[in-house]
Write an enzyme that holds these catalytic residues in place. Structure first.
Site, PDB file in Angstrom:
ATOM      1  N   TYR A 173      12.953  -3.970  15.785  1.00 25.37           N
ATOM      2  CA  TYR A 173      13.114  -4.020  14.332  1.00 25.37           C
ATOM      3  C   TYR A 173      14.429  -4.702  13.956  1.00 25.37           C
ATOM      4  O   TYR A 173      14.467  -5.595  13.103  1.00 25.37           O
ATOM      5  CB  TYR A 173      13.058  -2.607  13.772  1.00 25.37           C
ATOM      6  CG  TYR A 173      13.073  -2.525  12.265  1.00 25.37           C
ATOM      7  CD1 TYR A 173      11.899  -2.592  11.524  1.00 25.37           C
ATOM      8  CD2 TYR A 173      14.270  -2.354  11.570  1.00 25.37           C
ATOM      9  CE1 TYR A 173      11.908  -2.509  10.146  1.00 25.37           C
ATOM     10  CE2 TYR A 173      14.294  -2.272  10.185  1.00 25.37           C
ATOM     11  CZ  TYR A 173      13.109  -2.344   9.474  1.00 25.37           C
ATOM     12  OH  TYR A 173      13.131  -2.267   8.105  1.00 25.37           O
ATOM     13  N   SER A 193      16.583  -5.513   5.579  1.00 24.74           N
ATOM     14  CA  SER A 193      17.155  -4.217   5.917  1.00 24.74           C
ATOM     15  C   SER A 193      18.649  -4.383   6.156  1.00 24.74           C
ATOM     16  O   SER A 193      19.121  -5.473   6.501  1.00 24.74           O
ATOM     17  CB  SER A 193      16.500  -3.663   7.193  1.00 24.74           C
ATOM     18  OG  SER A 193      17.199  -2.534   7.687  1.00 24.74           O
ATOM     19  N   GLY A 238       6.933  -1.300  -1.306  1.00 21.29           N
ATOM     20  CA  GLY A 238       5.976  -2.237  -1.886  1.00 21.29           C
ATOM     21  C   GLY A 238       5.131  -1.603  -2.970  1.00 21.29           C
ATOM     22  O   GLY A 238       4.859  -2.220  -4.009  1.00 21.29           O
ATOM     23  N   SER A 281       0.800  -1.217   0.000  1.00 17.49           N
ATOM     24  CA  SER A 281       0.000   0.000   0.000  1.00 17.49           C
ATOM     25  C   SER A 281       0.838   1.275   0.000  1.00 17.49           C
ATOM     26  O   SER A 281       0.343   2.343  -0.383  1.00 17.49           O
ATOM     27  CB  SER A 281      -0.956   0.008   1.199  1.00 17.49           C
ATOM     28  OG  SER A 281      -0.229  -0.021   2.415  1.00 17.49           O
TER      29      SER A 281
END
Length: 343
Positions: A160, A147, A24, A20
């Site tokens: 994360y 990442s 991506g 969205s």
């Protein structure tokens, strides 16, 4: 190593999970622009609707599936609807992620768990769902957007960073198993540096201010280009962003030096002057949508710079030619110095 030829993009059915916004969204648009049939998925219904409208308005073919990747059944529904609509899946791109910006002591157990569920287990669920379909058609690609934090953790992002380290371990193990068994599925880890996406608008923060990545930033399209490359070429991993390559090199050379440099720049470097509170809208547990979120770029265009070294990965002959040239120059320099010492 099992070698095989991946299909041209214009012959592929591609699932893009986490589509969205940001990387991506850019990726889905680029796949559709190259003629692929695209299945886009995320938690944001408005974001998906606007993306599908944009793809179709440009003559592309796409459907949307609303799904929370922390729920295995919802991830499975992405594959089911892709096969129902298009008959197969050729490439699965998993880019869904969430973040929490806070000192470790401020984080609640359920918050840490949620980041792991989305960023790590979500990718595991994606692989569990995608692999049977990729194996069934005899070839395919599983492309994981990870990442640089899979290689070098950052302060204020312990959940994360942990999720990305775990993701790298999972991908490495799965990749070797598939190669050992001769399964023609390419497993690629894409490791972006700091990318200018709405990730920093969406993430939950306990810093008292809106967070940002450690500059410099790179454009999401550069990551999307790496993903499209991996969809057609067997690729183990790619770092996107020259600063990430430098950080990875320093970490390999001297983790202690990496600690020192990150300590100097990465705490203050993740703060902006904009006040933002812990209970302000964020996507840790629920999706957030709107013009500030369902878009490709974030708010740091002024700090965005180009990256150049990816071209070496996209053109292996040039890459190894450059390495050979540097090696030859080093040997020549060594010889000249040795000659001087003998004079």
């Amino acid at each position: 190593m099992t070698t095989f030829q991946l299909k041209p993009i214009n012959q592929q059915v591609v699932a893009v999970v986490g589509a969205s916004s940001g990387i991506g969204r850019s990726t889905a648009l680029k796949f559709a622009g190259r003629g692929a049939k695209v299945v886009v998925a995320s938690r944001s219904q408005p974001g998906l609707d606007s993306l599908v409208d944009e793809i179709r308005a440009a003559g592309g073919d796409a459907i949307a599936v609303v799904a929370d990747v922390a729920d295995f059944a919802q991830v499975r529904s992405i594959a089911e609807k892709a096969v129902q609509q298009y008959g197969r899946i050729d490439t699965w791109v998993h880019a869904a992620a969430t973040g929490l910006f806070a000192r470790f002591e401020q984080i609640q157990p359920e918050e840490f768990k949620r980041v792991i569920e989305v960023n790590l287990l979500g990718q595991v669920y994606g692989a569990m769902v995608a692999l049977p379909h990729l194996k069934q058609i005899g070839q395919g690609a599983f492309i994981s957007v990870s990442s640089v934090e899979a290689r070098r953790s950052l302060p204020l992002q312990s959940p994360y960073s942990s999720s990305k380290h775990g993701l790298q371990g999972f991908l490495d193990a799965m990749r070797v198993e598939l190669k050992h068994d001769g399964v023609p599925v390419s497993v690629t880890e894409i490791m972006p540096s700091t990318i200018n996406t709405p990730f920093y608008n969406k993430g939950k923060t306990k810093l008292g201010v809106k967070p940002q990545g450690v500059p410099p930033f790179y454009h999401p399209d550069q990551v999307a280009d790496a993903i499209l490359y991996a969809a057609e070429h067997q690729t183990r991993d790619l770092i996107v962003g020259d600063s990430g390559r430098v950080l990875d090199f320093i970490q390999r050379l001297s983790p202690a030096l990496g600690d020192f440099l990150v300590q100097m720049v990465a705490v203050e470097g993740q703060h902006t002057p904009t006040t933002k509170y812990e209970d302000d809208p964020n996507n840790l547990y629920e999706p957030i949508s709107g013009s500030g979120y369902d878009r490709i770029e974030g708010d740091f265009g002024g700090l965005t710079i180009p990256s150049f070294l990816e071209v070496l990965d996209f053109h292996p002959i040039a890459k190894w030619g450059t390495v050979a040239g540097i090696g030859a120059l080093m040997l020549l320099a060594t010889g000249l110095l040795g000659g001087r010492e003998n004079i």
